[in-house]
Scaffold this active site. Structure first.
Site, PDB file in Angstrom:
ATOM      1  N   HIS A  66       0.812  -1.213   0.000  1.00 23.91           N
ATOM      2  CA  HIS A  66       0.000   0.000   0.000  1.00 23.91           C
ATOM      3  C   HIS A  66       0.849   1.268   0.000  1.00 23.91           C
ATOM      4  O   HIS A  66       1.903   1.340   0.614  1.00 23.91           O
ATOM      5  CB  HIS A  66      -0.925   0.010   1.219  1.00 23.91           C
ATOM      6  CG  HIS A  66      -0.189  -0.080   2.530  1.00 23.91           C
ATOM      7  ND1 HIS A  66       0.292   1.019   3.196  1.00 23.91           N
ATOM      8  CD2 HIS A  66       0.144  -1.152   3.294  1.00 23.91           C
ATOM      9  CE1 HIS A  66       0.880   0.648   4.318  1.00 23.91           C
ATOM     10  NE2 HIS A  66       0.809  -0.667   4.404  1.00 23.91           N
ATOM     11  N   ASP A  67       0.386   2.256  -0.737  1.00 24.18           N
ATOM     12  CA  ASP A  67       0.973   3.602  -0.770  1.00 24.18           C
ATOM     13  C   ASP A  67       2.337   3.666  -1.435  1.00 24.18           C
ATOM     14  O   ASP A  67       3.010   4.698  -1.349  1.00 24.18           O
ATOM     15  CB  ASP A  67       1.066   4.200   0.644  1.00 24.18           C
ATOM     16  CG  ASP A  67      -0.279   4.293   1.334  1.00 24.18           C
ATOM     17  OD1 ASP A  67      -1.042   5.217   0.995  1.00 24.18           O
ATOM     18  OD2 ASP A  67      -0.585   3.436   2.194  1.00 24.18           O
TER      19      ASP A  67
ATOM     20  N   GLY B  47       5.069  -1.016   2.760  1.00 23.60           N
ATOM     21  CA  GLY B  47       4.232   0.151   2.554  1.00 23.60           C
ATOM     22  C   GLY B  47       5.013   1.452   2.460  1.00 23.60           C
ATOM     23  O   GLY B  47       6.051   1.626   3.097  1.00 23.60           O
TER      24      GLY B  47
END
Length: 268
Positions: free
Chosen positions: A122-123, A140
């Protein structure tokens, strides 16, 4: 040219699919997916959540794009994955959509090559012309700049940044930012030399390559310190834009936490 949809593929009618897209058998495409012209999904590809694929991408069997972030604080908001054009995403690659902690987007640029079983958490933000080899794991909030190359079975720590034109050797543990133009290796990974092969392949001028090699020597072997290195390189007429970029990157790294310039965002 019309869309080719194989038997047994499951495509939500609300998905936005442009011409000349090929969707193979047993693929699953969710309602909030957009697929650009000329993209090809082989069999058993899953696109879930808010996913945008640009033009000319090729996604191989078993890839899962847009799954929820593996973050226990995630609250279920409609975050996204946005992928550019002409990327190759090989077997069983996983790309998670973003958490709510930054801009809500996991993003990949253009002309990237993600090899089998690699993971983009994520991200993450991946630039263009990046190679991520088999089994490499990006935690992340990792940023990977253009033309970086990560070898197989590399593990990258949260909030680390991989600089442009760098090379990370296989099985390395990346706990700190990787400066641009460097070859890093080890557990933890450290700069060993400049990425001379990658720089030559990308047509860096010989004088720039020599200046980057001298910058590496001053910073990571002689350890003269940033300010002194800047003075020496200025005196030698070697402060090319690439050298200034490398020095500024290292300065930001030193100003961050735990060798990661972006680690300060965690507290924020």
């Amino acid at each position: 040219m019309a869309v080719y949809l194989a038997p047994h593929a499951v495509v939500d009618p609300r998905a936005e699919i442009e011409d000349d897209v090929q969707i193979g058998p047993f693929c699953v495409v969710g309602p909030h997916v957009r697929i650009g012209r000329g993209t090809r999904l082989e069999n058993n590809v899953t696109l879930m959540g808010r996913v945008t694929l640009g033009e000319g991408n090729h996604v191989f069997p078993g890839a899962v794009i847009g799954g929820e972030p593996q973050d226990i604080s995630y609250g279920g908001t409609e975050t996204e994955v946005i992928i550019g054009s002409n990327n190759i995403i090989r077997e069983c690659v996983t790309i998670n959509r973003a958490s709510e902690k930054e801009d809500g987007i996991t993003r990949l640029g253009d002309h990237n090559f993600l090899m089998a079983c690699s993971h983009v958490a994520h991200d993450c933000k991946i630039g263009s012309h990046v190679i991520v080899s088999n089994g490499t794991l990006l935690a992340g909030h990792v940023h990977v700049h253009d033309h970086a190359w990560l070898s197989g079975a590399v593990a990258v720590h949260h909030f680390a940044t991989i600089g442009a034109y760098s090379f990370v050797a296989g099985c390395s543990a990346v706990r700190h930012d990787v400066p641009p133009y460097m070859l890093v290796e080890g557990f933890p990974a450290r700069p060993r030399c400049i990425n001379s092969v990658g720089l030559k392949r990308n047509n860096f001028a010989p004088e720039v390559i020599r200046a980057l090699a001298e910058t590496h020597r001053l910073l990571f072997r002689a350890r003269v310190g940033l300010e002194h290195a800047w003075e020496i390189l200025r005196g030698n007429g070697q402060l090319f834009p690439q050298v200034n970029h490398l020095l500024s990157f290292v300065q930001g790294q030193h100003e961050g936490d735990h060798g990661r310039a972006r680690e300060r965002r965690r507290a924020a």
